[in-house]
Design a protein around this motif. Structure first.
Motif, PDB file in Angstrom:
ATOM      1  N   MET A   1       0.847  -1.194   0.000  1.00 30.53           N
ATOM      2  CA  MET A   1       0.000   0.000   0.000  1.00 30.53           C
ATOM      3  C   MET A   1       0.879   1.239   0.000  1.00 30.53           C
ATOM      4  O   MET A   1       1.711   1.414   0.875  1.00 30.53           O
ATOM      5  CB  MET A   1      -0.914   0.000   1.227  1.00 30.53           C
ATOM      6  CG  MET A   1      -1.894   1.151   1.263  1.00 30.53           C
ATOM      7  SD  MET A   1      -3.114   1.046  -0.069  1.00 30.53           S
ATOM      8  CE  MET A   1      -4.024  -0.423   0.432  1.00 30.53           C
ATOM      9  N   THR A   3       0.884   5.180   0.299  1.00 31.90           N
ATOM     10  CA  THR A   3       0.041   6.269   0.760  1.00 31.90           C
ATOM     11  C   THR A   3       0.733   7.612   0.574  1.00 31.90           C
ATOM     12  O   THR A   3       1.857   7.805   1.031  1.00 31.90           O
ATOM     13  CB  THR A   3      -0.317   6.088   2.244  1.00 31.90           C
ATOM     14  OG1 THR A   3      -0.974   4.827   2.423  1.00 31.90           O
ATOM     15  CG2 THR A   3      -1.236   7.210   2.722  1.00 31.90           C
ATOM     16  N   LEU A  76      -3.206  10.287  -7.316  1.00 32.74           N
ATOM     17  CA  LEU A  76      -3.563   8.879  -7.509  1.00 32.74           C
ATOM     18  C   LEU A  76      -3.072   8.368  -8.861  1.00 32.74           C
ATOM     19  O   LEU A  76      -2.781   7.171  -9.017  1.00 32.74           O
ATOM     20  CB  LEU A  76      -5.077   8.704  -7.384  1.00 32.74           C
ATOM     21  CG  LEU A  76      -5.649   8.933  -5.976  1.00 32.74           C
ATOM     22  CD1 LEU A  76      -7.175   8.936  -6.006  1.00 32.74           C
ATOM     23  CD2 LEU A  76      -5.136   7.886  -5.002  1.00 32.74           C
ATOM     24  N   TYR A  80       0.078   6.202  -6.490  1.00 31.33           N
ATOM     25  CA  TYR A  80      -0.300   6.086  -5.084  1.00 31.33           C
ATOM     26  C   TYR A  80      -1.654   5.380  -4.982  1.00 31.33           C
ATOM     27  O   TYR A  80      -2.548   5.596  -5.805  1.00 31.33           O
ATOM     28  CB  TYR A  80      -0.379   7.459  -4.432  1.00 31.33           C
ATOM     29  CG  TYR A  80       0.975   8.095  -4.222  1.00 31.33           C
ATOM     30  CD1 TYR A  80       1.716   7.830  -3.072  1.00 31.33           C
ATOM     31  CD2 TYR A  80       1.512   8.960  -5.175  1.00 31.33           C
ATOM     32  CE1 TYR A  80       2.967   8.412  -2.875  1.00 31.33           C
ATOM     33  CE2 TYR A  80       2.766   9.544  -4.987  1.00 31.33           C
ATOM     34  CZ  TYR A  80       3.474   9.260  -3.834  1.00 31.33           C
ATOM     35  OH  TYR A  80       4.711   9.822  -3.653  1.00 31.33           O
ATOM     36  N   ASP A  81      -1.787   4.547  -3.971  1.00 33.31           N
ATOM     37  CA  ASP A  81      -3.038   3.821  -3.753  1.00 33.31           C
ATOM     38  C   ASP A  81      -4.031   4.651  -2.950  1.00 33.31           C
ATOM     39  O   ASP A  81      -5.247   4.547  -3.152  1.00 33.31           O
ATOM     40  CB  ASP A  81      -2.762   2.513  -2.994  1.00 33.31           C
ATOM     41  CG  ASP A  81      -1.807   1.607  -3.755  1.00 33.31           C
ATOM     42  OD1 ASP A  81      -2.177   1.170  -4.860  1.00 33.31           O
ATOM     43  OD2 ASP A  81      -0.696   1.357  -3.253  1.00 33.31           O
ATOM     44  N   GLU A  82      -3.516   5.454  -2.018  1.00 28.53           N
ATOM     45  CA  GLU A  82      -4.360   6.232  -1.117  1.00 28.53           C
ATOM     46  C   GLU A  82      -3.731   7.581  -0.827  1.00 28.53           C
ATOM     47  O   GLU A  82      -2.534   7.790  -1.071  1.00 28.53           O
ATOM     48  CB  GLU A  82      -4.558   5.496   0.219  1.00 28.53           C
ATOM     49  CG  GLU A  82      -5.275   4.173   0.119  1.00 28.53           C
ATOM     50  CD  GLU A  82      -5.444   3.545   1.489  1.00 28.53           C
ATOM     51  OE1 GLU A  82      -6.450   2.836   1.682  1.00 28.53           O
ATOM     52  OE2 GLU A  82      -4.580   3.758   2.370  1.00 28.53           O
ATOM     53  N   LYS A 109     -10.377   6.068  -0.943  1.00 33.68           N
ATOM     54  CA  LYS A 109      -8.973   6.253  -1.306  1.00 33.68           C
ATOM     55  C   LYS A 109      -8.389   7.557  -0.744  1.00 33.68           C
ATOM     56  O   LYS A 109      -7.166   7.692  -0.661  1.00 33.68           O
ATOM     57  CB  LYS A 109      -8.810   6.239  -2.831  1.00 33.68           C
ATOM     58  CG  LYS A 109      -9.070   4.877  -3.459  1.00 33.68           C
ATOM     59  CD  LYS A 109      -8.802   4.910  -4.955  1.00 33.68           C
ATOM     60  CE  LYS A 109      -9.015   3.532  -5.574  1.00 33.68           C
ATOM     61  NZ  LYS A 109      -8.727   3.545  -7.031  1.00 33.68           N
ATOM     62  N   SER A 138      -1.774   2.515   6.387  1.00 32.69           N
ATOM     63  CA  SER A 138      -2.808   2.941   5.443  1.00 32.69           C
ATOM     64  C   SER A 138      -3.264   4.354   5.772  1.00 32.69           C
ATOM     65  O   SER A 138      -3.069   4.856   6.884  1.00 32.69           O
ATOM     66  CB  SER A 138      -4.006   1.990   5.511  1.00 32.69           C
ATOM     67  OG  SER A 138      -4.707   2.152   6.736  1.00 32.69           O
TER      68      SER A 138
END
Length: 292
Positions: A1, A3, A76, A80-82, A109, A138
């Motif tokens: 992940m 972030t 995003l 980047y995932d979040e 997200k 996260s």
């Protein structure tokens, strides 16, 4: 992940710092004589405070929803995932509530942390978020952590000229006139939500002494026996000269010799209400002593 960490210029973090650290920085809009500028992009300290002193029409605004969402989409798209987004306190601006509403369209997200901070304490929250993101936490975990510890901080400000508080409707014209005659310097505090009165005294020297004592007592009362390696103290000012800002930082460092003390300019969102010549300070408690 993976972030991303995003904040706005109310954190005191400059564009150059943000680029170096890998933080995404949203500049706050400032309107001067109906022309929109952006803090740290095409509006610097000198011109901003000159405009205030000369009596120009100066106001601050929250970023447009389109600018906020466009920035989230760009982040995003970079892999980047979040995103953990840390705006200024919801008690001081509606920009936080607006961002929370906009984030609903991003299916989780984007997490918006209502961290109840601004300026020197907001900076530390952003640095903690960056540390947690680098550890693989996260965006939701980071938001929950920041909100849980949001009030582990405190800010005090001493205002030099009461006319700016009068203009913003925070004091009456009569009180401003009387205060000016007797050289009254109000000391204000931000304890999470609102900018409130704390004390008043005659002269900036006494105001500084009151702030130093108040910050020390607040820290010792709320966090008795805390190891200094978990304390961060920020000096701040609006429109101060380089010499004045260095002297103020040195004064705090002398009061707290075992604590890391840094200096930031007050954001224009604060400076527009308090005017130039303001001295400020604040502390934050961190969970990891490597945070700086």
């Amino acid at each position: 992940m993976k972030t991303a960490v995003m904040t706005d210029s109310n954190s005191g973090i400059t564009k150059e710092e943000a680029d170096r650290l890998g933080i995404f920085l949203l500049p706050m809009p400032v309107i001067i004589n109906e022309q929109t500028y952006y803090e740290g992009i095409n509006l610097e300290q000198r011109f901003f405070y000159e405009s205030l002193i000369e009596g120009h029409d100066v106001s601050t605004s929250q970023p447009s929803p389109g600018d906020v969402m466009d920035m989230w989409k760009q982040i995003l798209s970079k892999g980047y995932d979040e995103i953990i987004h840390i705006p200024m306190s919801s008690g001081l601006s509606s920009s936080c509530a607006t961002a929370i509403g906009l984030a609903e369209d991003f299916q989780g997200k984007v997490q918006v942390a209502d961290n109840h901070r601004i300026s020197v304490t907001m900076r530390i929250a952003v640095m903690e978020a960056l540390h947690m993101a680098n550890e693989g936490r996260s965006a939701r975990e980071i938001r929950e952590d920041l909100e849980k510890r949001a009030y582990d901080s405190s800010i005090f400000l001493a205002v030099d000229d009461l006319k700016y508080l009068k203009k913003g409707g925070r004091i009456t014209p009569a009180a401003a006139a009387l205060g000016t005659v007797f050289h009254i310097k109000p000391v204000l505090t931000i304890q999470g939500e609102k900018l409130d009165a704390f004390a008043k005294t005659r002269g900036m020297k006494k105001a500084k002494a009151i702030m130093l004592k108040a910050l020390k007592e607040d820290l010792e009362k709320r966090f008795p026996g805390i190891d200094s390696k978990y304390v961060r103290i920020g000096a701040a000012g609006s429109g101060l000269s380089l010499e004045e800002s260095r002297e103020w930082q040195a004064m705090l460092q002398e009061m707290f010799p075992e604590v890391q003390v840094y200096y930031d300019h007050l954001s224009f969102s604060v400076g527009s209400h308090t005017g130039p010549g303001v001295y400020g300070m604040g502390f934050s408690i961190v969970q990891d002593p490597s945070i700086s």
